[in-house]
Design a protein around this motif. Structure first.
Motif, PDB file in Angstrom:
ATOM      1  N   LEU A   1       0.821  -1.210   0.000  1.00 31.94           N
ATOM      2  CA  LEU A   1       0.000   0.000   0.000  1.00 31.94           C
ATOM      3  C   LEU A   1       0.857   1.263   0.000  1.00 31.94           C
ATOM      4  CD1 LEU A   1      -2.885  -1.019   2.443  1.00 31.94           C
ATOM      5  CD2 LEU A   1      -2.989  -0.775  -0.044  1.00 31.94           C
ATOM      6  N   SER A   2       2.040   1.198   0.589  1.00 30.52           N
ATOM      7  CA  SER A   2       2.908   2.380   0.577  1.00 30.52           C
ATOM      8  C   SER A   2       3.541   2.598  -0.793  1.00 30.52           C
ATOM      9  CB  SER A   2       3.995   2.258   1.655  1.00 30.52           C
ATOM     10  OG  SER A   2       4.914   1.246   1.323  1.00 30.52           O
ATOM     11  N   VAL A   3       3.790   1.511  -1.531  1.00 23.71           N
ATOM     12  CA  VAL A   3       4.413   1.606  -2.858  1.00 23.71           C
ATOM     13  C   VAL A   3       3.361   1.830  -3.945  1.00 23.71           C
ATOM     14  CG1 VAL A   3       5.815   0.306  -4.523  1.00 23.71           C
ATOM     15  CG2 VAL A   3       6.329   0.154  -2.110  1.00 23.71           C
ATOM     16  N   LEU A   4       2.131   1.524  -3.681  1.00 28.82           N
ATOM     17  CA  LEU A   4       1.068   1.585  -4.671  1.00 28.82           C
ATOM     18  C   LEU A   4       0.928   2.945  -5.344  1.00 28.82           C
ATOM     19  CD1 LEU A   4      -1.128  -0.121  -6.009  1.00 28.82           C
ATOM     20  CD2 LEU A   4      -2.688   0.596  -4.197  1.00 28.82           C
ATOM     21  N   PRO A   5       0.982   4.075  -4.636  1.00 29.37           N
ATOM     22  CA  PRO A   5       0.876   5.366  -5.334  1.00 29.37           C
ATOM     23  C   PRO A   5       1.994   5.575  -6.362  1.00 29.37           C
ATOM     24  CG  PRO A   5       0.542   5.683  -2.986  1.00 29.37           C
ATOM     25  CD  PRO A   5       0.976   4.265  -3.183  1.00 29.37           C
ATOM     26  N   GLU A   6       3.198   5.140  -6.026  1.00 28.14           N
ATOM     27  CA  GLU A   6       4.320   5.273  -6.969  1.00 28.14           C
ATOM     28  C   GLU A   6       4.095   4.393  -8.199  1.00 28.14           C
ATOM     29  OE1 GLU A   6       9.100   4.324  -7.070  1.00 28.14           O
ATOM     30  OE2 GLU A   6       8.140   4.637  -5.145  1.00 28.14           O
ATOM     31  N   VAL A   7       3.619   3.185  -7.997  1.00 29.79           N
ATOM     32  CA  VAL A   7       3.338   2.275  -9.111  1.00 29.79           C
ATOM     33  C   VAL A   7       2.246   2.852  -9.997  1.00 29.79           C
ATOM     34  CG1 VAL A   7       2.429  -0.009  -9.713  1.00 29.79           C
ATOM     35  CG2 VAL A   7       4.103   0.215  -7.877  1.00 29.79           C
ATOM     36  N   ILE A   8       1.208   3.404  -9.376  1.00 32.42           N
ATOM     37  CA  ILE A   8       0.117   4.005 -10.154  1.00 32.42           C
ATOM     38  C   ILE A   8       0.625   5.193 -10.948  1.00 32.42           C
ATOM     39  CG2 ILE A   8      -2.064   5.275  -9.953  1.00 32.42           C
ATOM     40  CD1 ILE A   8      -2.798   3.395  -7.654  1.00 32.42           C
ATOM     41  N   GLU A   9       1.512   5.988 -10.344  1.00 35.34           N
ATOM     42  CA  GLU A   9       2.089   7.138 -11.054  1.00 35.34           C
ATOM     43  C   GLU A   9       2.930   6.670 -12.242  1.00 35.34           C
ATOM     44  OE1 GLU A   9       5.211  10.728 -10.150  1.00 35.34           O
ATOM     45  OE2 GLU A   9       3.962  10.009  -8.500  1.00 35.34           O
ATOM     46  N   ASN A  10       3.721   5.598 -12.041  1.00 38.34           N
ATOM     47  CA  ASN A  10       4.533   5.052 -13.139  1.00 38.34           C
ATOM     48  C   ASN A  10       3.653   4.532 -14.270  1.00 38.34           C
ATOM     49  OD1 ASN A  10       6.913   5.645 -11.821  1.00 38.34           O
ATOM     50  ND2 ASN A  10       7.171   3.584 -10.989  1.00 38.34           N
ATOM     51  N   VAL A  11       2.582   3.859 -13.916  1.00 40.57           N
ATOM     52  CA  VAL A  11       1.667   3.352 -14.944  1.00 40.57           C
ATOM     53  C   VAL A  11       1.042   4.512 -15.702  1.00 40.57           C
ATOM     54  CG1 VAL A  11      -0.530   2.143 -15.298  1.00 40.57           C
ATOM     55  CG2 VAL A  11       1.201   1.159 -13.801  1.00 40.57           C
ATOM     56  N   SER A  12       0.703   5.566 -14.987  1.00 39.24           N
ATOM     57  CA  SER A  12       0.125   6.745 -15.626  1.00 39.24           C
ATOM     58  C   SER A  12       1.136   7.377 -16.583  1.00 39.24           C
ATOM     59  CB  SER A  12      -0.306   7.745 -14.557  1.00 39.24           C
ATOM     60  OG  SER A  12      -0.799   8.921 -15.149  1.00 39.24           O
ATOM     61  N   ASP A  13       2.401   7.497 -16.138  1.00 38.16           N
ATOM     62  CA  ASP A  13       3.451   8.062 -17.004  1.00 38.16           C
ATOM     63  C   ASP A  13       3.656   7.195 -18.249  1.00 38.16           C
ATOM     64  OD1 ASP A  13       3.826  10.131 -15.234  1.00 38.16           O
ATOM     65  OD2 ASP A  13       5.641   9.287 -14.301  1.00 38.16           O
ATOM     66  N   ILE A  14       3.685   5.893 -18.048  1.00 36.59           N
ATOM     67  CA  ILE A  14       3.883   4.973 -19.183  1.00 36.59           C
ATOM     68  C   ILE A  14       2.726   5.108 -20.168  1.00 36.59           C
ATOM     69  CG2 ILE A  14       3.904   2.526 -19.822  1.00 36.59           C
ATOM     70  CD1 ILE A  14       5.470   2.024 -17.202  1.00 36.59           C
ATOM     71  N   THR A  15       1.515   5.167 -19.650  1.00 37.00           N
ATOM     72  CA  THR A  15       0.343   5.317 -20.522  1.00 37.00           C
ATOM     73  C   THR A  15       0.419   6.615 -21.306  1.00 37.00           C
ATOM     74  OG1 THR A  15      -0.970   4.080 -18.925  1.00 37.00           O
ATOM     75  CG2 THR A  15      -2.179   5.339 -20.554  1.00 37.00           C
ATOM     76  N   TYR A  16       0.819   7.708 -20.629  1.00 35.18           N
ATOM     77  CA  TYR A  16       0.949   9.003 -21.302  1.00 35.18           C
ATOM     78  C   TYR A  16       2.028   8.938 -22.385  1.00 35.18           C
ATOM     79  CZ  TYR A  16       1.937  13.936 -22.035  1.00 35.18           C
ATOM     80  OH  TYR A  16       2.153  15.150 -22.611  1.00 35.18           O
ATOM     81  N   ASN A  17       3.185   8.329 -22.045  1.00 32.58           N
ATOM     82  CA  ASN A  17       4.289   8.224 -23.021  1.00 32.58           C
ATOM     83  C   ASN A  17       3.901   7.378 -24.225  1.00 32.58           C
ATOM     84  OD1 ASN A  17       5.944   9.835 -21.458  1.00 32.58           O
ATOM     85  ND2 ASN A  17       6.911   8.105 -20.423  1.00 32.58           N
ATOM     86  N   VAL A  18       3.213   6.285 -23.987  1.00 30.28           N
ATOM     87  CA  VAL A  18       2.765   5.437 -25.100  1.00 30.28           C
ATOM     88  C   VAL A  18       1.806   6.213 -25.988  1.00 30.28           C
ATOM     89  CG1 VAL A  18       1.374   3.404 -25.674  1.00 30.28           C
ATOM     90  CG2 VAL A  18       3.161   3.235 -23.959  1.00 30.28           C
ATOM     91  N   GLY A  19       0.932   6.992 -25.365  1.00 28.46           N
ATOM     92  CA  GLY A  19      -0.001   7.811 -26.143  1.00 28.46           C
ATOM     93  C   GLY A  19       0.735   8.834 -27.000  1.00 28.46           C
ATOM     94  N   GLU A  20       1.745   9.495 -26.418  1.00 28.62           N
ATOM     95  CA  GLU A  20       2.533  10.480 -27.174  1.00 28.62           C
ATOM     96  C   GLU A  20       3.294   9.815 -28.317  1.00 28.62           C
ATOM     97  OE1 GLU A  20       5.215  12.866 -24.929  1.00 28.62           O
ATOM     98  OE2 GLU A  20       3.618  14.043 -24.014  1.00 28.62           O
ATOM     99  N   ILE A  21       3.931   8.679 -28.030  1.00 29.64           N
ATOM    100  CA  ILE A  21       4.699   7.970 -29.070  1.00 29.64           C
ATOM    101  C   ILE A  21       3.770   7.546 -30.197  1.00 29.64           C
ATOM    102  CG2 ILE A  21       5.966   5.835 -29.552  1.00 29.64           C
ATOM    103  CD1 ILE A  21       7.168   6.125 -26.706  1.00 29.64           C
ATOM    104  N   THR A  22       2.620   7.053 -29.826  1.00 24.13           N
ATOM    105  CA  THR A  22       1.664   6.621 -30.839  1.00 24.13           C
ATOM    106  C   THR A  22       1.200   7.799 -31.682  1.00 24.13           C
ATOM    107  OG1 THR A  22       0.916   4.868 -29.369  1.00 24.13           O
ATOM    108  CG2 THR A  22      -0.520   5.425 -31.197  1.00 24.13           C
ATOM    109  N   GLU A  23       0.926   8.919 -31.006  1.00 21.40           N
ATOM    110  CA  GLU A  23       0.453  10.110 -31.728  1.00 21.40           C
ATOM    111  C   GLU A  23       1.538  10.647 -32.656  1.00 21.40           C
ATOM    112  OE1 GLU A  23      -2.408  12.462 -32.996  1.00 21.40           O
ATOM    113  OE2 GLU A  23      -2.734  11.013 -31.417  1.00 21.40           O
ATOM    114  N   LYS A  24       2.779  10.699 -32.160  1.00 22.35           N
ATOM    115  CA  LYS A  24       3.885  11.211 -32.984  1.00 22.35           C
ATOM    116  C   LYS A  24       4.240  10.233 -34.103  1.00 22.35           C
ATOM    117  CE  LYS A  24       6.032  14.083 -29.452  1.00 22.35           C
ATOM    118  NZ  LYS A  24       7.179  14.263 -28.552  1.00 22.35           N
TER     119      LYS A  24
END
Length: 171
Positions: A55-78
């Protein structure tokens, strides 16, 4: 006591018996439920440290997943124009490969047909050569036989047979 009173008491006793039966089964159910809750609580207590760490690491993991999702979206768009170019190029390459394979097939068919014609012609030449060799051999044998008869008759046969052999060779 009347019959209806007797029936009434019987129904009351049946109702009381059914209630007692239901209460006993409810008690058994509550006992098993308490046992299951105790087991879950024990498992939870045993894994409390792991759960707290997760539970203490979960916010960091969720943030990483969010960053990865955003990066994949940008790469796909570009990458959309490049991906579209790649798809167009793949379509062109596929068409070119299909054309080449079609050309190779027709060329190989033509080569096979030509080879067949050459082998047939060689077979015909071989057959004619065999016929001519047999004819020349027969002519030479006749010439030899004719030489035994007389000189003039042999000369005439020789020239006739020689002219026939030359005509066969020309054909």
């Amino acid at each position: 006591m009347t019959t209806w009173e007797i029936i009434k008491y019987i129904l009351i006793y049946i109702l009381i018996g059914a209630g007692v039966y239901a209460l006993v089964n409810l008690g058994i159910l509550i006992f098993h439920l308490a046992k299951a809750i105790k087991s879950v609580r024990s498992t939870f207590d045993d894994n409390k440290d792991s759960i707290d760490h997760t539970l203490s690491v979960l916010p960091e993991v969720i943030e990483n997943v969010s960053d990865i999702t955003y990066n994949v979206g940008e790469i796909t768009e570009k990458g959309k124009p490049e991906i579209q170019d790649i798809l167009v190029n793949m379509k062109n390459v596929t068409a070119d490969v299909s054309g080449v394979t079609g050309n190779v097939k027709s060329t190989s068919d033509e080569i096979a047909t030509s080879i067949k014609k050459v082998t047939d012609a060689i077979g015909e030449v071989g057959d004619k050569t065999k016929e001519i060799a047999n004819s020349v051999s027969n002519s030479l044998q006749r010439i030899g036989f004719g030489a035994k008869k007389s000189f003039f008759e042999t000369k005439k046969d020789f020239l006739t047979r020689l002219l026939e052999s030359i005509d066969k060779l020309r054909r």
